[in-house]
Design an enzyme around this catalytic site. Structure first.
Site, PDB file in Angstrom:
ATOM      1  N   GLU A  66     -43.327 -45.274 -26.957  1.00  0.00           N
ATOM      2  CA  GLU A  66     -44.389 -45.999 -27.676  1.00  0.00           C
ATOM      3  C   GLU A  66     -44.465 -45.580 -29.142  1.00  0.00           C
ATOM      4  OE1 GLU A  66     -48.030 -44.813 -28.307  1.00  0.00           O
ATOM      5  OE2 GLU A  66     -48.204 -43.190 -26.853  1.00  0.00           O
ATOM      6  N   LYS A 201     -55.152 -37.541 -21.614  1.00  0.00           N
ATOM      7  CA  LYS A 201     -55.440 -36.631 -22.734  1.00  0.00           C
ATOM      8  C   LYS A 201     -56.679 -35.796 -22.410  1.00  0.00           C
ATOM      9  CE  LYS A 201     -54.564 -39.833 -26.124  1.00  0.00           C
ATOM     10  NZ  LYS A 201     -53.403 -40.614 -25.713  1.00  0.00           N
TER      11      LYS A 201
HETATM   12  N1  PSU Z   1     -50.156 -39.910 -26.472  1.00  0.00           N
HETATM   13  C1  PSU Z   1     -50.107 -39.007 -27.481  1.00  0.00           C
HETATM   14  N2  PSU Z   1     -50.674 -39.369 -28.674  1.00  0.00           N
HETATM   15  C2  PSU Z   1     -51.251 -40.612 -28.866  1.00  0.00           C
HETATM   16  C3  PSU Z   1     -51.294 -41.546 -27.791  1.00  0.00           C
HETATM   17  C4  PSU Z   1     -50.736 -41.123 -26.610  1.00  0.00           C
HETATM   18  O1  PSU Z   1     -49.571 -37.910 -27.327  1.00  0.00           O
HETATM   19  O2  PSU Z   1     -51.726 -40.897 -29.963  1.00  0.00           O
HETATM   20  C5  PSU Z   1     -51.914 -42.924 -27.980  1.00  0.00           C
HETATM   21  C6  PSU Z   1     -51.318 -43.889 -26.972  1.00  0.00           C
HETATM   22  O3  PSU Z   1     -50.748 -44.951 -27.702  1.00  0.00           O
HETATM   23  C7  PSU Z   1     -52.481 -44.352 -26.137  1.00  0.00           C
HETATM   24  C8  PSU Z   1     -53.591 -44.301 -27.130  1.00  0.00           C
HETATM   25  O4  PSU Z   1     -52.269 -45.623 -25.592  1.00  0.00           O
HETATM   26  O5  PSU Z   1     -53.324 -43.035 -27.774  1.00  0.00           O
HETATM   27  C9  PSU Z   1     -54.937 -44.391 -26.459  1.00  0.00           C
HETATM   28  O6  PSU Z   1     -55.852 -44.970 -27.307  1.00  0.00           O
HETATM   29  P1  PSU Z   1     -57.266 -45.523 -26.740  1.00  0.00           P
HETATM   30  O7  PSU Z   1     -57.937 -44.336 -26.151  1.00  0.00           O
HETATM   31  O8  PSU Z   1     -57.977 -46.084 -27.932  1.00  0.00           O
HETATM   32  O9  PSU Z   1     -56.907 -46.579 -25.737  1.00  0.00           O
END
Ligand code: PSU
Ligand code: MN
Length: 347
Positions: A66, A201
């Protein structure tokens, strides 16, 4: 008289059932055909690199990566170094990396070096594109990092079945009030792409994230672990649904889900390497400090996750960034191995 005799004969319930097939045979014949059909469709929106297209056509292993982690997840120039290193790691493990992003209004599957650099340099100037943003971002001609959700959609359109990231989005702490639940979870419930990550996370509510995934029917599989890892940390206090100990076992699970016609994805949770893991009170304090600061600063919506990651990095003196890079490489390697095992099953 007997009108009974004039009724058309109904097939017995047994004969109406599809003839039994073994799952592995069905997947062997089913999945490549699906991929071929998708790849023949010309699309003004989706562009595969030659390398990725050729690899898929030849049933070579391909791993999707991604790009929101590049644009919004890490600071320049570590984001570029990480993206490049992830691609090298995938190649070293025998797969073709397909970094997915929106560049100039096109969904690109497989970027060249210059494009990767352009994306990394743009950083948070680029858009953050999740499912709801896809059409608008493509129509505007913009450049964007794709989240786990959007990357899953584009990987699936391209015929890629496995994808590696750092950590998936999930249910945010305080979601009972804010209803902030990442679109990544819904996507896992509706798009058949397996996502290799180091768990949700740690800035999230892990328990609620697991409940939500259960509701959506998404299996959470631990790679060589019984406990769900939590991104920076190898532990979370929560068990995984299933444990697997080899890439080929994971490939078999993916094939079985597909053969059953289940349209959902799968979470493959791969713990951060012990040497890079951040555990304990210092880490938990940094995270809760960041969450409280975000609330005070009124940070909400798509800005929240990047903001929290940056704040945690500051509060840990950069240690969280090192952990994030290490776990990303670990996931790239496992993802490539799973892609290899999936390709081997179709030979
Ligand atoms: N994993 C990481 N760093 C990131 C992300 C994932 O180590 O920045 C990103 C991914 O793209 C994931 C997003 O889909 O953070 C989640 O964002 P939100 O909580 O707004 O859906
Ligand atoms: Mn959100």
């Amino acid at each position: 008289m007997g009108f009974c005799h004039e009724l058309p004969r109904l097939p017995s319930p047994v004969s109406r059932l599809p003839s039994p097939v073994t799952l592995s045979t069905q997947s062997r014949h089913h999945i490549p055909r699906m991929i071929r059909v998708r790849m023949k469709e010309p699309s003004k929106y989706l562009l595969l690199s030659d390398e990725v297209r050729d690899a898929l056509a030849a049933n070579q292993p391909v791993l999707a990566l991604e790009s929101t982690i590049i644009t919004h997840g890490m600071p320049w120039p570590r984001n570029l170094e990480t993206a490049q290193m992830a691609e090298r790691t995938v190649r070293a493990a025998g797969a073709v990396p397909a970094t997915i992003a929106i560049v100039g209004g096109k969904a690109r599957v497989g970027l060249n070096e210059a494009e990767l650099e352009q994306l990394a340099q743009a950083g948070q100037e680029a858009r953050k594109c999740s499912r709801r943003d896809l059409a608008a971002v493509l129509n505007s001609g913009a450049t964007a990092g794709t989240t786990v959700a959007a990357t899953m959609i584009l990987a699936h359109l391209a015929g890629i079945r496995v994808f590696a990231t750092g950590g998936i989005g999930g249910v945010h702490r305080g979601a009972a009030e804010t209803l902030d639940i990442s679109a990544d979870l819904q996507e896992l419930g509706r798009t058949p792409v397996a996502v290799v990550c180091a768990g949700p996370k740690a800035i999230l509510d892990i328990g609620l994230t697991l409940e939500y995934l259960e509701t959506l029917g998404v299996p959470v599989v631990g790679y060589r672990t019984d406990e769900l890892p939590a991104f920076y940390s190898r532990t979370s206090g929560f068990a995984v649904d299933y444990r697997v100990d080899s890439p080929s076992e994971i490939a078999e699970l993916i094939d079985t889900q597909a053969a059953l016609g289940l349209r959902n994805g799968m979470v493959i949770a791969n713990p951060v390497p012990a040497a890079a893991a951040l555990e304990g009170k210092v880490m938990e304090d940094a995270i809760s400090g960041a969450v409280a600061a975000a609330e005070r600063a009124g940070i909400t919506g798509k800005a929240l996750t990047p903001w929290l990651l940056q704040r945690v990095e500051e509060l840990t003196g950069g240690a969280s960034l090192e952990a994030n890079i290490a776990l990303m490489m670990n996931n790239a390697r496992l993802g490539a191995e799973i892609a290899g095992a999936l390709a081997a099953r179709q030979e």
